[in-house]
Design a protein around this motif. Structure first.
Motif, PDB file in Angstrom:
ATOM      1  N   UNK A  66       0.854  -1.179   0.000  1.00 39.20           N
ATOM      2  CA  UNK A  66       0.000   0.000   0.000  1.00 39.20           C
ATOM      3  C   UNK A  66       0.897   1.238   0.000  1.00 39.20           C
ATOM      4  N   UNK A  67       0.547   2.204  -0.862  1.00 41.59           N
ATOM      5  CA  UNK A  67       1.273   3.468  -0.972  1.00 41.59           C
ATOM      6  C   UNK A  67       0.327   4.563  -0.494  1.00 41.59           C
ATOM      7  N   UNK A  68       0.672   5.201   0.609  1.00 45.96           N
ATOM      8  CA  UNK A  68      -0.195   6.220   1.194  1.00 45.96           C
ATOM      9  C   UNK A  68       0.295   7.626   0.832  1.00 45.96           C
ATOM     10  N   UNK A  83       5.093  10.765 -12.276  1.00 45.67           N
ATOM     11  CA  UNK A  83       5.797   9.768 -11.474  1.00 45.67           C
ATOM     12  C   UNK A  83       5.050   8.449 -11.537  1.00 45.67           C
ATOM     13  N   UNK A  84       5.775   7.382 -11.224  1.00 44.39           N
ATOM     14  CA  UNK A  84       5.162   6.062 -11.189  1.00 44.39           C
ATOM     15  C   UNK A  84       5.881   5.195 -10.166  1.00 44.39           C
ATOM     16  N   UNK A  85       5.226   4.091  -9.820  1.00 39.32           N
ATOM     17  CA  UNK A  85       5.776   3.082  -8.925  1.00 39.32           C
ATOM     18  C   UNK A  85       6.286   1.936  -9.786  1.00 39.32           C
ATOM     19  N   UNK A  86       7.463   1.430  -9.449  1.00 37.63           N
ATOM     20  CA  UNK A  86       8.026   0.273 -10.154  1.00 37.63           C
ATOM     21  C   UNK A  86       8.272  -0.811  -9.119  1.00 37.63           C
ATOM     22  N   UNK A  87       7.874  -2.040  -9.421  1.00 41.65           N
ATOM     23  CA  UNK A  87       8.097  -3.142  -8.501  1.00 41.65           C
ATOM     24  C   UNK A  87       8.821  -4.269  -9.210  1.00 41.65           C
ATOM     25  N   UNK A  88       9.599  -5.008  -8.432  1.00 39.66           N
ATOM     26  CA  UNK A  88      10.312  -6.178  -8.924  1.00 39.66           C
ATOM     27  C   UNK A  88       9.786  -7.382  -8.175  1.00 39.66           C
ATOM     28  N   UNK A  89       9.370  -8.403  -8.924  1.00 37.38           N
ATOM     29  CA  UNK A  89       8.898  -9.639  -8.314  1.00 37.38           C
ATOM     30  C   UNK A  89      10.093 -10.489  -7.887  1.00 37.38           C
ATOM     31  N   UNK A 146       7.166  -4.726 -12.920  1.00 37.01           N
ATOM     32  CA  UNK A 146       5.887  -4.140 -13.306  1.00 37.01           C
ATOM     33  C   UNK A 146       5.903  -2.667 -12.958  1.00 37.01           C
ATOM     34  N   UNK A 147       4.963  -1.918 -13.533  1.00 36.54           N
ATOM     35  CA  UNK A 147       4.902  -0.476 -13.313  1.00 36.54           C
ATOM     36  C   UNK A 147       3.450  -0.037 -13.161  1.00 36.54           C
ATOM     37  N   UNK A 148       3.265   0.969 -12.335  1.00 37.78           N
ATOM     38  CA  UNK A 148       1.939   1.565 -12.203  1.00 37.78           C
ATOM     39  C   UNK A 148       1.720   2.523 -13.366  1.00 37.78           C
ATOM     40  N   UNK A 149       0.515   3.004 -13.467  1.00 42.63           N
ATOM     41  CA  UNK A 149       0.236   4.073 -14.430  1.00 42.63           C
ATOM     42  C   UNK A 149       0.967   5.328 -13.976  1.00 42.63           C
ATOM     43  N   UNK A 150       1.287   6.191 -14.925  1.00 43.46           N
ATOM     44  CA  UNK A 150       1.885   7.478 -14.587  1.00 43.46           C
ATOM     45  C   UNK A 150       0.854   8.327 -13.866  1.00 43.46           C
ATOM     46  N   UNK A 151       1.289   9.051 -12.848  1.00 43.71           N
ATOM     47  CA  UNK A 151       0.463  10.034 -12.160  1.00 43.71           C
ATOM     48  C   UNK A 151       1.107  11.395 -12.403  1.00 43.71           C
ATOM     49  N   UNK A 152       0.315  12.408 -12.780  1.00 42.25           N
ATOM     50  CA  UNK A 152       0.849  13.718 -13.160  1.00 42.25           C
ATOM     51  C   UNK A 152       0.392  14.795 -12.196  1.00 42.25           C
ATOM     52  N   UNK A 153       1.294  15.753 -11.927  1.00 43.57           N
ATOM     53  CA  UNK A 153       0.909  16.944 -11.171  1.00 43.57           C
ATOM     54  C   UNK A 153       0.312  17.926 -12.161  1.00 43.57           C
TER      55      UNK A 153
END
Length: 136
Positions: free
Chosen positions: A46-48, A65-71, A77-84
């Motif tokens: 969870x990212x708060x 920005x985005x979140x990147x995870x390694x299994x 995998x990558x999240x969708x981009x979130x923009x300011x």
């Protein structure tokens, strides 16, 4: 293209992750991303208060920005981009809580922030330090 890669040792467990970049040249600003990471188990994180911010001066360069995870098997995998979208001079865009649950165990995560030209070219980027999942 210019970038800044922040290299540091992996950080274990939950906590705050952030990354920041500045575009070279005095007339450009930069961008930042910040979130509190909470690993719930092997497959859920969870990212708060996932917040993306355009840093002044107002240069009309978008920040995302985005979140990147390694299994644990090495795939990523990558999240969708979130923009300011609030522009310069504010506290950024807070996307609230983002939850990632998958079928594969997540070994670690990191954040990526980039400033880009409206034409699509990347002006600057940065990565946060890795944050290891204590459940894997």
């Amino acid at each position: 293209m210019s970038g800044l890669l922040v290299a540091s040792p992996a950080q274990a467990r939950d906590g705050v992750s952030s990354a920041r970049t500045n575009v070279p040249g005095s007339r450009y600003g930069g961008g930042s991303v910040r979130t509190t990471v909470d690993f719930v188990n092997r497959k859920k994180v969870v990212f708060r208060n996932f917040t993306v911010r355009d840093l002044c001066p107002g240069d009309n360069l978008p920040v995302r920005a985005q979140i990147v995870w390694t299994h644990t098997d090495g795939t990523t995998g990558r999240s969708a981009w979130r923009k300011d979208t609030n522009g310069c001079g504010d506290h950024g865009t807070n996307f609230g809580t983002i939850t990632r649950t998958g079928t594969k165990p997540i070994a670690k995560i990191y954040l990526k922030v980039q400033v880009y030209a409206r034409s699509g070219g990347i002006r600057a980027f940065a990565y946060s330090a890795d944050r290891d999942n204590q459940y894997t």
